[in-house]
Design a protein around this motif. Structure first.
Motif, PDB file in Angstrom:
ATOM      1  N   ASP A 101      -1.599  19.285 -49.163  1.00  0.00           N
ATOM      2  CA  ASP A 101      -0.816  20.120 -50.073  1.00  0.00           C
ATOM      3  C   ASP A 101      -1.111  21.548 -49.661  1.00  0.00           C
ATOM      4  OD1 ASP A 101       0.692  21.174 -52.089  1.00  0.00           O
ATOM      5  OD2 ASP A 101      -0.724  20.693 -53.695  1.00  0.00           O
TER       6      ASP A 101
ATOM      7  N   LEU B 215      -5.949  16.447 -49.201  1.00  0.00           N
ATOM      8  CA  LEU B 215      -6.204  15.757 -50.466  1.00  0.00           C
ATOM      9  C   LEU B 215      -6.741  14.353 -50.253  1.00  0.00           C
ATOM     10  CD1 LEU B 215      -2.900  16.683 -52.346  1.00  0.00           C
ATOM     11  CD2 LEU B 215      -5.101  17.883 -52.435  1.00  0.00           C
TER      12      LEU B 215
ATOM     13  N   ALA C 127      -8.458  15.155 -56.536  1.00  0.00           N
ATOM     14  CA  ALA C 127      -7.042  14.893 -56.277  1.00  0.00           C
ATOM     15  C   ALA C 127      -6.620  13.506 -56.767  1.00  0.00           C
ATOM     16  CB  ALA C 127      -6.753  15.037 -54.785  1.00  0.00           C
TER      17      ALA C 127
ATOM     18  N   VAL D  96      -1.726  10.451 -54.683  1.00  0.00           N
ATOM     19  CA  VAL D  96      -2.114  10.579 -53.275  1.00  0.00           C
ATOM     20  C   VAL D  96      -2.382   9.200 -52.672  1.00  0.00           C
ATOM     21  CG1 VAL D  96      -3.773  11.591 -51.653  1.00  0.00           C
ATOM     22  CG2 VAL D  96      -3.038  12.896 -53.668  1.00  0.00           C
TER      23      VAL D  96
END
Length: 161
Positions: free
Chosen positions: A56, A61, A88, A93
């Motif tokens: 990001d 992440l 995160a 993710v």
């Protein structure tokens, strides 16, 4: 969030994620005393395998590695592993990394994907994998020593394509 191929310059951000995960001893069967060099050799896949990062902006992440589960007569089945930075988690993710690995494996003609050692107590990962179609095909009782829960099972999970 963008998922892209790992490049060596990413290691300075990938290593802290790996280090954090393996030191916690809650999800992976990796030695918590692994050095950065040992972790690099274990995590960064050579072709035809693949290692990716979820980023990001300029921040990593999470990361994933994927490849053939076993050589020879088992080479038609893929595998993958995923690690997400603690701050995160819960933001999609892990799901995005899993979907990327599945797309990669399907595009290369694998017959399915197998996860060899998913800690039964890693509910978020088990939930993601089940949502993506994986099934628990077996559990080795007490095979994972969780730091607070004690011995828990290790799932073998599979998704046929």
């Amino acid at each position: 969030m963008l998922i892209r191929e790992f490049v060596d310059q990413d290691w300075s951000q990938v290593w802290p994620v790996i280090h954090e995960v393996i030191r916690a001893q809650e999800t992976f069967t990796y030695d918590p005393a692994m050095t950065a060099e040992q972790s690099y050799a274990m995590w960064v896949e050579s072709p035809p395998g693949r290692t990716v990062v979820a980023v990001d902006g300029g921040r990593v992440l999470g990361t994933a590695k994927m490849g053939t589960n076993r050589p020879g007569p088992g080479a038609h089945v893929s595998t993958a592993s995923f690690m997400v930075a603690a701050d995160a988690r819960g933001r999609g993710v892990g799901t995005a990394l899993c979907r990327d690995a599945l797309a990669w494996a399907r595009a290369r003609g694998y017959a399915g994907m197998q996860f060899n050692a998913v800690a039964q107590s890693n509910r978020s990962a088990v939930d993601i994998y089940r949502r993506e179609g994986f099934e628990v095909v077996g559990t080795v009782p007490g095979a994972f020593r969780h730091p607070t829960l004690g011995r828990v099972g290790l799932h073998v999970m599979y998704l046929e394509f």
